[in-house]
Design a protein around this motif. Structure first.
Motif, PDB file in Angstrom:
ATOM      1  N   LEU A   6      92.944  99.365  32.157  1.00 55.77           N
ATOM      2  CA  LEU A   6      93.044 100.563  31.334  1.00 55.77           C
ATOM      3  C   LEU A   6      91.660 101.160  31.148  1.00 55.77           C
ATOM      4  O   LEU A   6      90.732 100.466  30.726  1.00 55.77           O
ATOM      5  CB  LEU A   6      93.645 100.237  29.964  1.00 55.77           C
ATOM      6  CG  LEU A   6      95.152 100.114  29.958  1.00 55.77           C
ATOM      7  CD1 LEU A   6      95.567  98.743  30.420  1.00 55.77           C
ATOM      8  CD2 LEU A   6      95.672 100.407  28.585  1.00 55.77           C
ATOM      9  N   ILE A   7      91.542 102.433  31.470  1.00 51.40           N
ATOM     10  CA  ILE A   7      90.253 103.118  31.393  1.00 51.40           C
ATOM     11  C   ILE A   7      90.393 104.343  30.491  1.00 51.40           C
ATOM     12  O   ILE A   7      91.097 105.287  30.844  1.00 51.40           O
ATOM     13  CB  ILE A   7      89.777 103.553  32.793  1.00 51.40           C
ATOM     14  CG1 ILE A   7      89.705 102.351  33.733  1.00 51.40           C
ATOM     15  CG2 ILE A   7      88.436 104.275  32.687  1.00 51.40           C
ATOM     16  CD1 ILE A   7      89.466 102.732  35.176  1.00 51.40           C
ATOM     17  N   PRO A   8      89.742 104.357  29.336  1.00 50.29           N
ATOM     18  CA  PRO A   8      89.745 105.558  28.501  1.00 50.29           C
ATOM     19  C   PRO A   8      88.727 106.563  29.039  1.00 50.29           C
ATOM     20  O   PRO A   8      87.625 106.183  29.455  1.00 50.29           O
ATOM     21  CB  PRO A   8      89.342 105.036  27.119  1.00 50.29           C
ATOM     22  CG  PRO A   8      88.509 103.830  27.405  1.00 50.29           C
ATOM     23  CD  PRO A   8      89.041 103.243  28.695  1.00 50.29           C
ATOM     24  N   THR A   9      89.100 107.824  29.073  1.00 50.29           N
ATOM     25  CA  THR A   9      88.164 108.856  29.530  1.00 50.29           C
ATOM     26  C   THR A   9      88.199 110.057  28.606  1.00 50.29           C
ATOM     27  O   THR A   9      89.216 110.383  28.012  1.00 50.29           O
ATOM     28  CB  THR A   9      88.485 109.340  30.967  1.00 50.29           C
ATOM     29  OG1 THR A   9      89.757 109.997  30.958  1.00 50.29           O
ATOM     30  CG2 THR A   9      88.490 108.217  31.960  1.00 50.29           C
ATOM     31  N   PHE A  10      87.076 110.719  28.523  1.00 46.75           N
ATOM     32  CA  PHE A  10      86.939 112.021  27.873  1.00 46.75           C
ATOM     33  C   PHE A  10      85.757 112.701  28.552  1.00 46.75           C
ATOM     34  O   PHE A  10      84.605 112.352  28.293  1.00 46.75           O
ATOM     35  CB  PHE A  10      86.690 111.885  26.362  1.00 46.75           C
ATOM     36  CG  PHE A  10      86.640 113.214  25.671  1.00 46.75           C
ATOM     37  CD1 PHE A  10      87.800 113.863  25.319  1.00 46.75           C
ATOM     38  CD2 PHE A  10      85.424 113.811  25.399  1.00 46.75           C
ATOM     39  CE1 PHE A  10      87.754 115.100  24.684  1.00 46.75           C
ATOM     40  CE2 PHE A  10      85.365 115.044  24.768  1.00 46.75           C
ATOM     41  CZ  PHE A  10      86.537 115.691  24.409  1.00 46.75           C
TER      42      PHE A  10
END
Length: 79
Positions: A6-10
């Motif tokens: 799982l990779i959070p991005t913004f």
């Protein structure tokens, strides 16, 4: 045993591209990437849609006001 990454991005398209490139070179390949995108209007969504490499990438689009924690919660629910 399949792994979910799982990779959070913004607004992190360049970092995501580099990370995916590194993951493509791993010897263990039984994994799937789930990107929790907190800004689906940036280039991240376009990169994921256009990606045709050996790693499977899914995207969970979240509203920017959920920040990365809310985006990760949605991604965990999907996984």
């Amino acid at each position: 045993m399949r792994l979910f990454i799982l990779i959070p991005t913004f607004r992190e398209t360049a970092h995501l591209m580099a990370l995916v490139s590194d993951l493509e070179r791993q010897t263990y390949q039984d994994f799937q990437i789930l990107v929790a995108n907190s800004n689906p209007d940036d280039d991240t969504s376009r990169f994921i849609a256009a990606y045709s490499g050996p790693v499977h990438i899914d995207e969970v689009r979240a509203r920017p006001d959920l920040f990365w924690t809310g985006a990760l919660a949605l991604a965990l629910y999907k996984a």
